[in-house]
Design an enzyme around this catalytic site. Sequence first.
Site, PDB file in Angstrom:
ATOM      1  N   HIS A   1      22.498  20.725  65.171  1.00 19.59           N
ATOM      2  CA  HIS A   1      23.155  21.239  63.960  1.00 19.59           C
ATOM      3  C   HIS A   1      22.078  21.842  63.061  1.00 19.59           C
ATOM      4  CE1 HIS A   1      26.476  21.650  61.222  1.00 19.59           C
ATOM      5  NE2 HIS A   1      26.192  20.630  60.437  1.00 19.59           N
TER       6      HIS A   1
ATOM      7  N   TYR B   1      41.580  15.561  23.769  1.00 19.31           N
ATOM      8  CA  TYR B   1      40.628  14.542  23.324  1.00 19.31           C
ATOM      9  C   TYR B   1      39.343  15.156  22.783  1.00 19.31           C
ATOM     10  CZ  TYR B   1      43.519  11.278  25.999  1.00 19.31           C
ATOM     11  OH  TYR B   1      44.556  10.530  26.485  1.00 19.31           O
TER      12      TYR B   1
ATOM     13  N   CYS C   1      42.285  16.401  30.952  1.00 22.11           N
ATOM     14  CA  CYS C   1      42.652  14.987  30.867  1.00 22.11           C
ATOM     15  C   CYS C   1      42.951  14.444  32.260  1.00 22.11           C
ATOM     16  CB  CYS C   1      43.879  14.818  29.980  1.00 22.11           C
ATOM     17  SG  CYS C   1      43.642  15.507  28.332  1.00 22.11           S
TER      18      CYS C   1
ATOM     19  N   ARG D   1      30.888  26.072  66.549  1.00 21.40           N
ATOM     20  CA  ARG D   1      31.678  25.052  65.839  1.00 21.40           C
ATOM     21  C   ARG D   1      31.948  25.542  64.422  1.00 21.40           C
ATOM     22  NH1 ARG D   1      27.018  22.112  67.547  1.00 21.40           N
ATOM     23  NH2 ARG D   1      26.525  21.905  65.333  1.00 21.40           N
TER      24      ARG D   1
ATOM     25  N   ASP E   1      45.797  13.514  33.487  1.00 20.76           N
ATOM     26  CA  ASP E   1      47.071  13.957  34.062  1.00 20.76           C
ATOM     27  C   ASP E   1      47.475  15.358  33.671  1.00 20.76           C
ATOM     28  OD1 ASP E   1      47.555  11.181  34.867  1.00 20.76           O
ATOM     29  OD2 ASP E   1      47.869  10.838  32.724  1.00 20.76           O
TER      30      ASP E   1
ATOM     31  N   LYS F   1      37.491  17.966  60.858  1.00 21.18           N
ATOM     32  CA  LYS F   1      37.135  16.669  60.264  1.00 21.18           C
ATOM     33  C   LYS F   1      37.638  16.598  58.817  1.00 21.18           C
ATOM     34  CE  LYS F   1      32.622  18.506  58.940  1.00 21.18           C
ATOM     35  NZ  LYS F   1      31.225  18.682  59.376  1.00 21.18           N
TER      36      LYS F   1
ATOM     37  N   ARG G   1      19.219  14.135  60.447  1.00 23.65           N
ATOM     38  CA  ARG G   1      20.300  13.167  60.184  1.00 23.65           C
ATOM     39  C   ARG G   1      20.444  12.381  61.480  1.00 23.65           C
ATOM     40  NH1 ARG G   1      24.998  16.721  57.302  1.00 23.65           N
ATOM     41  NH2 ARG G   1      25.523  16.894  59.513  1.00 23.65           N
TER      42      ARG G   1
HETATM   43  C1  LIG Z   1      31.020  20.056  59.691  1.00 21.58           C
HETATM   44  C2  LIG Z   1      30.296  20.465  60.897  1.00 21.58           C
HETATM   45  C3  LIG Z   1      30.400  21.768  61.407  1.00 21.58           C
HETATM   46  C4  LIG Z   1      31.121  22.877  60.681  1.00 21.58           C
HETATM   47  O1  LIG Z   1      30.315  23.360  59.658  1.00 21.58           O
HETATM   48  P1  LIG Z   1      30.777  24.581  58.732  1.00 21.58           P
HETATM   49  O2  LIG Z   1      29.606  24.882  57.899  1.00 21.58           O
HETATM   50  O3  LIG Z   1      31.931  24.078  57.927  1.00 21.58           O
HETATM   51  O4  LIG Z   1      31.169  25.681  59.654  1.00 21.58           O
HETATM   52  C5  LIG Z   1      29.780  22.046  62.607  1.00 21.58           C
HETATM   53  N1  LIG Z   1      29.095  21.093  63.259  1.00 21.58           N
HETATM   54  C6  LIG Z   1      28.959  19.846  62.792  1.00 21.58           C
HETATM   55  C7  LIG Z   1      28.168  18.856  63.550  1.00 21.58           C
HETATM   56  C8  LIG Z   1      29.537  19.486  61.600  1.00 21.58           C
HETATM   57  O5  LIG Z   1      29.394  18.240  61.124  1.00 21.58           O
END
Ligand SMILES: *Cc1c(COP(=O)(O)O)cnc(C)c1O
Length: 374
Positions: A168, A264, A311, A223, A313, A41, A139
């Site tokens: 998650h 600056y 700065c 994941r 740039d 992602k 969430r």
């Molecule tokens: C981003 C994400 C992950 C990966 O998480 P990491 O901490 O980068 O390994 C896994 N599952 C879901 C749903 C995520 O949004």
Amino acid sequence: MSPDPFPRAEVRIDLDLIRHNLALLAGRAAASGAATMAVVKADAYGHGAVPVARAALEAGATWLGACSLAEALTLREAGIQAPMLAWLDTADTDYTPAIAAGVDLGLSNAGELERAASAARRAGGRARVHLKIDTGLSRNGCPPHAWPALVKSAAADSAVEVVGIWSHLACADEPGHPSIDAQASRFQQAYDVALEAGLHPMRHLANSAATLTRPDLHFDLVRVGIAMYGLNPVPQPEDLRPAMTFRSSVVSTKRVDAGESVSYGHTWTAEAATTLALVPAGYADGVPRTLSGRLDVWLDGRRRPVVGRVCMDQIVVDCGDHEPAPGTEVVLFGSGEGGAPTATEWADKIGTIDYEIVTGMCRPRVARSYTGQR
Ligand SMILES: *Cc1c(COP(=O)(O)O)cnc(C)c1O
């Protein structure tokens, strides 16, 4: 793609290191019988989704994870055929393209399920869905009280194929945190409900941190995101190598006398005569201005301090009596080898996480190039 001549500011991604990191993670997953999803992602956390996805699949990943359906479709358009899950869109996203492209959908509620089912009926196919149970992150994900009804209606709808159930973790980067076991136990209860409804879905829960520290939570699939990019989310050391190097180069140098101030606000004044090197990367290129006065770069084999304010740039490096040649490479962060700065060091200094630093390098002014086998 030739790396030279230098762009003003560039991130260089070493795909061999992505492969190294992914292979390490996939090895841990395989040891507990789990497959590995490479999470790409946000343009692969700023590393470039398509090249990273390809490298990860070569190194042992068999799934890809995207946030939005649009991100997943970009991978399909690049010809990537691996199983793919997209898990967060907007309240009115049309899921129809997911059916034709064979992108699995992560769904959390009855409304999303209905939209996926009607898209499937329109497209004349079945929607492959992974129902998400909220085990405590609060969430998205279906709250436990609504879960039995969601599971039942998914099981009863012939336009829908329930491929997986998933959740998650909130605190996997703090091994031993009590919420981890609490979430795991709610996940088990949700799975039991799915079995009672006659489903036999695959299960996935672990992110990078849980992949590294909780083999008992690998289930069928892990994941992994951040660790694949070589940044370690857990306290214990792991053989992960940061794949992104942020670099620029010296434009010019000048000698200044003691008492001259820089940039600056004149926040820094030379105590002795010194050589200053000008580097054309600033906050418009992803160098946080809040690092002013506490930023080092790697230049000609050692750390040297950036002096005065960052700065828009440019930055100014104090080289003492060293005189770098114009064009000399300046590494702002990278592998950390030899003591060079890392994205994690930046994050620690400014009170954020390295995820935000590398993901923030995805910006039009910063070029991206790749090393390692493509
Ligand atoms: C981003 C994400 C992950 C990966 O998480 P990491 O901490 O980068 O390994 C896994 N599952 C879901 C749903 C995520 O949004």
